[in-house]
Motif scaffolding. Sequence first.
Motif: not given
Ligand code: AMP
Length: 351
Positions: A102, A153, A155, A176, A206, A209, A261
């Motif tokens: 990442r 992840q 939160r 953030g 989503h 996640g 991403e």
């Molecule tokens: P990712 O695996 O990083 O794509 O995260 C999965 C989901 O978590 C994303 O599609 C968002 O719904 C949520 N998410 C991830 N990162 C963030 C962020 N920095 N701020 C807000 N929501 C996030």
Amino acid sequence: MIAPGSTIGILGGGQLGRMMAIAAAQLGYRCIGYAPQGDNVAEEVCADFFTNKWNDAQAMAAFAQKCDVITWEFENVPVGPLEPIAGQLAPHPRALETAQDRLNEKRFVEQLGGRPAPYVPVAIRGDLTEAVERIGLPGILKTRRDGYDGKGQWRLRDRQDVEGLSFKGEDCIYEGFVEFDAEFSVILVRTREGDIRFWDSSRNVHSDGVLDTSSLPAGELIGSQVEEARALAKKIADALGYVGVLTLEFFATKQGPVFNEMAPRVHNSGHWTIEGAATSQFENHIRAICGLPLGDTSTIASTVEMTNIIGKDAKTAHGCLADPAAHLHLYGKAKPRPGRKMGHVTRISRG
Ligand code: AMP
């Protein structure tokens, strides 16, 4: 050109490989898969399947010898064991290298003018405290590697969450929290010659996640941000000399698109293209890696909704077919688990 009748190797054995192999069969190719032991649901639709560890060099060489071109459906395939077969791979493994970490991914995208959420690398507890000071709360701590579908992840809403987190130290980034209005993805396909086509961007929702639904039309806000997001996606694909389908996920915010991403592969938010587009992401991926001309990516429905079947027993999923607009895709997974994608349903209307 890789002529029909040739063999395509697919690294990874999940549902993306399964749908890729189905599209390849339609074009007259046979697919063979390679993945470590697991629930390899692509195996059922592959002509042959190698169940071996990623670092089994002998097995990997034997697999490659049977393939005219090799692609992947899983973005966490370790890059080291692919070195000896890099010449057969499409896309090039540099796309995997970039997307698997990442931190590298965000830096790479920033260099090309993209705007990710504010982030700080974190490796030890002290880094996390500093990162929270710098970026603020709420935020998300994410492992740099091997995370997907919300895994890896944490939160963090407030100080209590930070103090209560058992973090023993691991390569992570602290990001953030983005106050977004919607999420969308840009999915493109690129040929070896650099010809690029985009599918329409769906609005993605989503839950915990994990992608729940993708729908079209995506609405005005997303519509107004797609051009900027596509320009970034094109720069990334060109910089990587990318061949095949590439996906970028974005947050639509009042300040414009924020890069979340990238996935160097076909994507769950593109499953609607099987029924909703003139040519699906799976077919165009196969066309691109085999050097065939690309198919039209236009949307051929007035509305599209793709809903994932998550964590539920697939045995009762056929009930949705009472609606003649519903198309059911089951992945052949035996056991449901919370958060596990068992299949999806796409409903399209042509009105
Ligand atoms: P990712 O695996 O990083 O794509 O995260 C999965 C989901 O978590 C994303 O599609 C968002 O719904 C949520 N998410 C991830 N990162 C963030 C962020 N920095 N701020 C807000 N929501 C996030």
